[in-house]
Motif scaffolding. Structure first.
Motif, PDB file in Angstrom:
ATOM      1  N   UNK A 141      36.187  81.534  49.694  1.00 32.68           N
ATOM      2  CA  UNK A 141      37.063  80.644  50.868  1.00 32.68           C
ATOM      3  C   UNK A 141      35.477  80.875  51.694  1.00 32.68           C
ATOM      4  N   UNK A 142      35.059  80.047  52.366  1.00 34.82           N
ATOM      5  CA  UNK A 142      33.999  80.488  53.542  1.00 34.82           C
ATOM      6  C   UNK A 142      34.399  79.952  53.922  1.00 34.82           C
ATOM      7  N   UNK A 143      34.044  80.910  55.574  1.00 41.77           N
ATOM      8  CA  UNK A 143      33.671  80.508  57.081  1.00 41.77           C
ATOM      9  C   UNK A 143      32.642  80.057  57.825  1.00 41.77           C
ATOM     10  N   UNK A 177      24.584  74.519  56.301  1.00 38.41           N
ATOM     11  CA  UNK A 177      25.404  75.533  57.611  1.00 38.41           C
ATOM     12  C   UNK A 177      25.960  76.420  56.580  1.00 38.41           C
ATOM     13  N   UNK A 178      25.018  77.254  57.410  1.00 38.61           N
ATOM     14  CA  UNK A 178      25.590  79.012  56.478  1.00 38.61           C
ATOM     15  C   UNK A 178      26.527  79.543  56.867  1.00 38.61           C
ATOM     16  N   UNK A 179      27.932  80.177  56.454  1.00 35.47           N
ATOM     17  CA  UNK A 179      28.950  80.410  56.564  1.00 35.47           C
ATOM     18  C   UNK A 179      28.356  81.953  57.251  1.00 35.47           C
ATOM     19  N   UNK A 180      29.541  82.061  57.849  1.00 31.74           N
ATOM     20  CA  UNK A 180      29.444  83.713  58.636  1.00 31.74           C
ATOM     21  C   UNK A 180      30.333  84.499  57.886  1.00 31.74           C
ATOM     22  N   UNK A 181      31.151  84.020  57.331  1.00 33.28           N
ATOM     23  CA  UNK A 181      31.825  85.276  56.479  1.00 33.28           C
ATOM     24  C   UNK A 181      32.362  84.660  55.647  1.00 33.28           C
ATOM     25  N   UNK A 182      32.432  85.459  53.769  1.00 36.90           N
ATOM     26  CA  UNK A 182      33.191  84.748  53.072  1.00 36.90           C
ATOM     27  C   UNK A 182      34.534  86.087  52.716  1.00 36.90           C
ATOM     28  N   UNK A 183      35.333  84.776  52.332  1.00 31.69           N
ATOM     29  CA  UNK A 183      36.565  85.798  51.689  1.00 31.69           C
ATOM     30  C   UNK A 183      37.295  85.438  50.577  1.00 31.69           C
ATOM     31  N   UNK A 184      37.855  86.658  49.752  1.00 28.71           N
ATOM     32  CA  UNK A 184      38.726  85.267  48.237  1.00 28.71           C
ATOM     33  C   UNK A 184      39.956  85.669  48.895  1.00 28.71           C
ATOM     34  N   UNK A 185      40.811  84.328  49.047  1.00 30.49           N
ATOM     35  CA  UNK A 185      42.015  84.675  49.071  1.00 30.49           C
ATOM     36  C   UNK A 185      42.764  84.522  48.081  1.00 30.49           C
ATOM     37  N   UNK A 186      43.701  85.398  48.530  1.00 26.73           N
ATOM     38  CA  UNK A 186      44.125  85.107  47.025  1.00 26.73           C
ATOM     39  C   UNK A 186      45.957  84.394  46.585  1.00 26.73           C
ATOM     40  N   UNK A 187      46.141  83.942  46.181  1.00 28.15           N
ATOM     41  CA  UNK A 187      47.731  83.175  45.641  1.00 28.15           C
ATOM     42  C   UNK A 187      48.068  84.089  44.711  1.00 28.15           C
TER      43      UNK A 187
END
Length: 153
Positions: free
Chosen positions: A34-36, A13-23
């Motif tokens: 992270x992939x959504x 399943x291909x992600x619709x959005x990719x983000x970087x979560x900063x901790x």
């Protein structure tokens, strides 16, 4: 029903959005990619790590997003006809018994009788006593077919 709404094992399943979560931990900041994904309402997705085939996590699509569910719940959604059999299997596994009789040492006057079904390890009606002596009992797990015939599964 399932012929239209399932993904084959190994399907991607291909992600619709990719983000970087900063901790931030202490004085250091880490970035986790992270992939959504967009999962249709009611669709069940089982996720296995890249090194194996056994799913470790399962998710179901909801109107408000994706919710993580247990593997048992995912199996029940995909195959409702086998839910009782799997629930019985989980009970038997929790009891620690197998279908092969096993000897257990008991205190004198234990009260076990042959050809009787007992509770074992906080699981109701999973142990069948095959033989009982003064200090020993032989117990085995009740099979699913026996449980259905007795009306306990």
């Amino acid at each position: 029903m399932l012929a239209e709404d399932f993904l084959a094992l190994g399907a991607r399943i291909c992600p619709v959005q990719r983000t970087d979560e900063r901790v931030r931990r202490g004085r250091y900041e880490y970035s986790y990619p992270r992939a959504h994904y967009a999962v249709p309402h009611g669709a069940v997705v089982a996720v296995a790590p890249g090194s194996g085939r056994v799913p470790h996590r399962a998710y179901v699509g909801r109107d408000d997003g994706v919710a993580e569910i247990s593997s048992a719940a995912a199996e029940d959604l995909l195959d409702p006809a086998g839910a009782n059999r799997r629930a019985w299997r989980r009970r038997v596994l929790a009891s620690g018994l197998t279908e092969t009789p096993r000897r257990f040492r008991m205190a004198p006057g234990h009260g076990f009788e042959p050809e009787t079904i007992y509770d074992w390890c906080r699981q109701e009606y999973v142990a069948a006593c095959t033989k009982a002596g003064e200090r020993y009992v032989w117990l085995r797990a009740v099979t699913y077919a026996e449980a259905v015939a007795l009306g306990i599964a």
